[in-house]
Design an enzyme around this catalytic site. Structure first.
Site, mmCIF file in Angstrom:
data_model
loop_
_atom_site.group_PDB
_atom_site.id
_atom_site.type_symbol
_atom_site.label_atom_id
_atom_site.label_comp_id
_atom_site.label_asym_id
_atom_site.label_seq_id
_atom_site.Cartn_x
_atom_site.Cartn_y
_atom_site.Cartn_z
ATOM 1 N N GLY A 266 0.827 -1.193 0.000
ATOM 2 C CA GLY A 266 0.000 0.000 0.000
ATOM 3 C C GLY A 266 0.864 1.247 0.000
ATOM 4 N N CYS A 267 0.347 2.310 0.568
ATOM 5 C CA CYS A 267 1.056 3.590 0.616
ATOM 6 C C CYS A 267 2.441 3.415 1.239
ATOM 7 C CB CYS A 267 0.238 4.589 1.422
ATOM 8 S SG CYS A 267 1.068 6.160 1.695
#
Length: 156
Positions: A10-11
């Protein structure tokens, strides 16, 4: 002595920050990997056309933390059953992936993923792929939470 590992969960801001807290991790750098464009920019990766994932290059001391421990940390950091997303972040750039740098890393990643599979109600979507070029993200992405303490978290 040091080794490296690459994880996408993810981020990259939160992934980088989380790995920095692990004893034995010497450095963690946000960047892009797994795509087809050399030296991509954040805007290009976010547009979705490069094939890159937001990822973190972790440099560690294997006498203090094992690659296996880092893989286990990776699975604790995010929901590996989500396909091309983490929380509200959607797109292939947010996919769950381990980019291995050796046959040993590949085998460890596959074994740990298999062991973790029973803990989830859905199949694990994490891809385990041979590492290719890693491109360091722009400087404003590095150590993002240290630079922006008001942003205590992101969706990982």
């Amino acid at each position: 002595m040091q080794e490296q590992a690459i994880f996408a969960a993810g981020c990259f801001w939160g992934v980088e920050a989380a790995f920095r807290t692990v004893s034995g991790v010497l450095d963690a750098v946000s960047g892009y990997t797994g795509g087809k464009r050399a030296n991509p920019t954040y805007e290009q990766v976010c547009a979705g056309g490069t094939g890159h994932a937001e990822a973190v290059l972790v440099t560690f001391d294997p006498t203090k933390v094992s690659y296996e421990d880092l893989v286990r940390k990776f699975f604790q950091l995010h929901d590996p059953t989500q396909v091309n997303r983490q929380g509200p972040d959607v797109g292939t750039q947010y996919r769950s992936a381990i980019f291995y740098m050796s046959q040993v890393q590949k085998e460890v990643a596959e074994r740990v993923m298999s062991e973790c599979a029973g803990f989830y109600s859905a199949p694990i979507a994490t891809e385990i792929t041979e590492a290719g070029p890693f491109y360091r993200a722009e400087e404003y992405h590095q150590r993002y939470f240290e630079k922006h303490p008001e942003r205590a978290a992101c969706h990982i």
